[in-house]
Design an enzyme around this catalytic site. Structure first.
Site, mmCIF file in Angstrom:
data_model
loop_
_atom_site.group_PDB
_atom_site.id
_atom_site.type_symbol
_atom_site.label_atom_id
_atom_site.label_comp_id
_atom_site.label_asym_id
_atom_site.label_seq_id
_atom_site.Cartn_x
_atom_site.Cartn_y
_atom_site.Cartn_z
ATOM 1 N N HIS A 243 5.452 -0.760 -8.518
ATOM 2 C CA HIS A 243 4.252 -1.552 -8.230
ATOM 3 C C HIS A 243 3.176 -0.734 -7.504
ATOM 4 O O HIS A 243 2.057 -0.567 -7.985
ATOM 5 C CB HIS A 243 4.598 -2.724 -7.297
ATOM 6 C CG HIS A 243 5.720 -3.593 -7.731
ATOM 7 N ND1 HIS A 243 5.600 -4.522 -8.728
ATOM 8 C CD2 HIS A 243 6.996 -3.708 -7.266
ATOM 9 C CE1 HIS A 243 6.745 -5.180 -8.864
ATOM 10 N NE2 HIS A 243 7.601 -4.701 -7.995
HETATM 11 C C1 BDR Z 1 5.465 -5.862 -3.870
HETATM 12 O O1 BDR Z 1 6.426 -6.349 -2.940
HETATM 13 C C2 BDR Z 1 7.167 -5.306 -2.389
HETATM 14 O O2 BDR Z 1 8.531 -5.565 -2.518
HETATM 15 C C3 BDR Z 1 6.753 -4.030 -3.100
HETATM 16 O O3 BDR Z 1 6.684 -2.976 -2.165
HETATM 17 C C4 BDR Z 1 5.403 -4.365 -3.661
HETATM 18 O O4 BDR Z 1 4.365 -4.063 -2.756
HETATM 19 C C5 BDR Z 1 5.865 -6.273 -5.268
HETATM 20 O O5 BDR Z 1 5.923 -7.671 -5.362
#
Ligand code: BDR
Ligand code: CA
Length: 313
Positions: A243
């Protein structure tokens, strides 16, 4: 071309860590003014520690790391140990950092930095819950027009949520903060699950990460090898989604992504859908076009960039 001056606002998190490494590996294009930690994937005392550990892995102990808000504006903190492990950064066995945490609060650092730089020259890169950024905006409304852009990871529409049926983690954890940020008037570029779920640490890409020489390659592989297990088990995917590095990859190579300028609003009241990002893709509401909402990624191109850059550290 002038280097992009950025503040990385983060809750490391293995994917946060890779975002930091990608920025550190790209000094010709990106100047990291500071790293601000927020509570999210893990409590604040762990996210700020993890941020410092990653600076040291990268051989960059001079990067300034600030601790910010330790809980969302109004809600209790939800962390994600099931995804990131109890430390927030499970996988590699990293030494305790020797670099010091800055004494200044992250929110004050964000405000001071925006006030002391020429307006329109500082980009904010939030990749965790938006508590630090929203607190800065509320405390110092004069900073909003000084922000060049906010390039953030958060939200979901077509993919559904990963924290509730409709809400993505960063928005779900602090929806009130997200609402403030989405309405602040600064240009926003947004990387929701709809696009980040296209950038998977598949077996094929992990072989390429494994081949990156040196400590950064080894640590990145160990982090992602831990991180991919959750998504593989839960969703049956080949790998976990990277992400947060999408935010930095876009600064380096915007052509890797495609999106649409939309209105995006955040639900803050309904117990059923709190934290949902409501994306007005077809301009039904007439509300302001406040975000470039990303929808498509060139995953192979992303990994080409990541592998090439991390090999430089
Ligand atoms: C987001 O949530 C976190 O677990 C990850 O780092 C990312 O920023 C994804 O939903
Ligand atoms: Ca994150």
């Amino acid at each position: 071309m002038a280097r992009e001056k950025i503040i990385i606002d983060t809750d490391p998190g293995q994917d946060d860590a890779v975002a930091m490494l990608l920025a550190f590996a790209s000094p010709e294009e990106i100047e990291v003014l500071g790293v601000t930690a927020v509570a999210g994937n893990a409590p604040l005392h762990l996210t700020e520690l993890n941020a410092r550990k990653i600076c040291e892995v990268a051989g960059m102990p001079d990067i300034k790391v600030y601790a910010g808000c330790d809980r969302p504006l109004f809600l209790d903190l939800h962390t994600a140990p099931e995804v990131h492990g109890e430390t927030g950064l499970d996988g590699p066995d990293l030494p305790m950092p020797t670099m010091k945490l800055q004494e200044q609060h992250a929110v004050d650092f964000i405000i001071d930095t925006l006030r002391s730089h020429e307006a329109g020259t500082v980009t904010l890169c939030p990749v965790g819950p938006l508590t630090n950024i929203a607190t800065a905006l509320v405390r110092a409304p004069d900073i909003a027009p000084r922000i060049k852009q906010i390039v953030l990871m958060g939200g979901a529409q077509t993919e559904g949520g990963n924290s509730s049926p409709v809400a993505e983690f960063n928005i779900f954890v602090d929806p009130h903060a997200a609402d403030i940020v989405m309405r602040c008037g600064a240009p926003i570029v947004m990387f929701p699950l709809d696009v980040t779920h296209q950038v998977l640490t598949s077996q094929r890409q992990m072989e390429r990460v494994k081949a990156i020489p040196g400590a950064v390659g080894r640590v990145t592989y160990q982090m992602l090898d831990f991180y991919r297990r959750y998504d593989e088990a839960k969703y049956g995917t080949d790998g976990g989604p990277l992400h947060d590095p999408c935010v930095i990859a876009w600064l380096l190579k915007p052509d890797l992504f495609q999106g649409k300028l939309c209105n995006v609003a955040v639900e803050t009241a309904s117990p059923l859908t709190i934290g949902q990002t409501v994306v007005d893709k077809f301009a039904k509401t007439g509300r302001p076009l406040n975000a470039l909402y990303m929808m498509k990624a060139d995953s192979d191109g992303f990994f080409d960039l990541l592998v090439e850059r991390l090999a430089r550290l």
